[in-house]
Design an enzyme around this catalytic site. Sequence first.
Site, short mmCIF file in Angstrom:
data_model
loop_
_atom_site.label_atom_id
_atom_site.label_comp_id
_atom_site.label_asym_id
_atom_site.label_seq_id
_atom_site.Cartn_x
_atom_site.Cartn_y
_atom_site.Cartn_z
N TYR A 48 -13.41 1.77 2.93
CA TYR A 48 -12.51 2.91 2.91
C TYR A 48 -13.22 4.21 2.56
O TYR A 48 -12.72 5.31 2.86
CB TYR A 48 -11.35 2.66 1.94
CG TYR A 48 -10.39 1.63 2.46
CD1 TYR A 48 -9.33 1.96 3.28
CD2 TYR A 48 -10.57 0.27 2.14
CE1 TYR A 48 -8.46 1.00 3.78
CE2 TYR A 48 -9.70 -0.69 2.63
CZ TYR A 48 -8.65 -0.32 3.46
OH TYR A 48 -7.81 -1.27 3.96
N ASN B 293 0.81 -1.22 0.00
CA ASN B 293 0.00 0.00 0.00
C ASN B 293 0.85 1.27 0.00
O ASN B 293 1.97 1.26 0.51
CB ASN B 293 -0.91 0.02 1.23
CG ASN B 293 -2.10 -0.90 1.07
OD1 ASN B 293 -2.70 -0.97 0.02
ND2 ASN B 293 -2.44 -1.63 2.13
N CYS C 265 -5.42 -6.19 -4.45
CA CYS C 265 -6.05 -5.82 -3.18
C CYS C 265 -7.09 -6.88 -2.85
O CYS C 265 -7.66 -7.49 -3.76
CB CYS C 265 -6.70 -4.45 -3.30
SG CYS C 265 -7.51 -3.86 -1.78
#
Length: 423
Positions: free
Chosen positions: A246, A145, A165
């Site tokens: 997120y 990341n 991911c």
Amino acid sequence: MKVAVIGGGSTYTPELIDGFARLREVLPITELWLVDPDESRLELVSGLARRIFSRAGHTGIIKTTSVVGDGVSDADIVLIQLRVGGQTARHGDETFPHKGCCIGQETTGPGGFAKALRTVPVVLDIAETVRAKAKPGAWIIDFTNPVGIVTRALQQAGHRAVGLCNVAIGFQRKFADLLGTDHSKVSLNHVGLNHLTWELGVNLRTDQGTRDVLPELLKSDIDHIASDVRMPQALLRLQGAVPSYYLRYYYLHDTVLGEQQYGRSRAQEVQDVESALLAKYADPSLAVKPEELSQRGGAFYSEAAVDLMASLTSNRGDTQIVNVRNDGALPFLPDDHVIEVPAVIESDKLTVQPIAPLPEDMRGLISAVAGYERLALDAALHGGRDRVVRAMLAHPLVGQYEKAERLTDLLLAENQQYLTWAR
């Protein structure tokens, strides 16, 4: 097949090893190299890895090294899963933004920016070694990341790289459970940037054909889904979509910031989990991944990684959700930007599947964050306080000049040991 894992001493690694062992018919690894500068962690992780392989009857050889060149030499695939600065730096990412009235998170906002500045130069150095030592045409899979920024850095430097991911595969498995079916019968209309995505469709394959069942799920299971992503049911109904967790940092920023003012950072929690995991890994009788690993995160990471590796090496031509070059798929973004969408995976290319026009609100947020990402990469590659301020100002969670200045000072103070140009 030789596979190298950079960051092989991570407590994540047994999750990956478990997948390699269970899915060995899909991905026939003959030689697996775990590469990490922390030799004590590497010894513990590799010991468990060998026991997992032995218990599963996997004949692959596991080797370790702290030298990147040795680990990637003649490799077919190199997976990068490193964390520059470890959990200590992550704690900084999750706390320094609070002094500037902004959420602290290791991949989103100012904390994610700090992580990109530390990480991009290190990954590019590793990639140059891969280019020199690995087999011609070897793929780099980036699980480091912020995946979108790091993957674009790799691609911009001419490396054969794809980002990975586990958000999408996590949604696929959850929706399959809600539908009471096997995950192989579920596919997603997943779109956006890494850690800024929405599920716009959930496609269920049956004997009668394939249909989008997301509208049904948003009626029958919206309480479960909204609770899982920790966002209001009304928001999901408004968008007719499921935002990734997120997006909570954007849609509920002030709520999250308030929550973060109390209690421990995620980095501190993970440090405790990692200490417990490493103690378990040291047990010579342990030959399976421990249940505590689920607390570390990375659910279904191994399945996603194995599927991607298998398709890249055997030209299966199946569709997977990856971080890939845009090339016109989202026409409002530059071609060389990295997006997270379904793509056909072949040994020599990745082909993004057609994407329907997005609603204005999603398109606007994606455009804004993509602009920040491009400025962030420029700062990571070339340094300079002005570049950091410009990228910080462009981020939708900042957007004010005085705030950007303050957060820049905080970021640089927190990361001086990693950013030579900032000293």
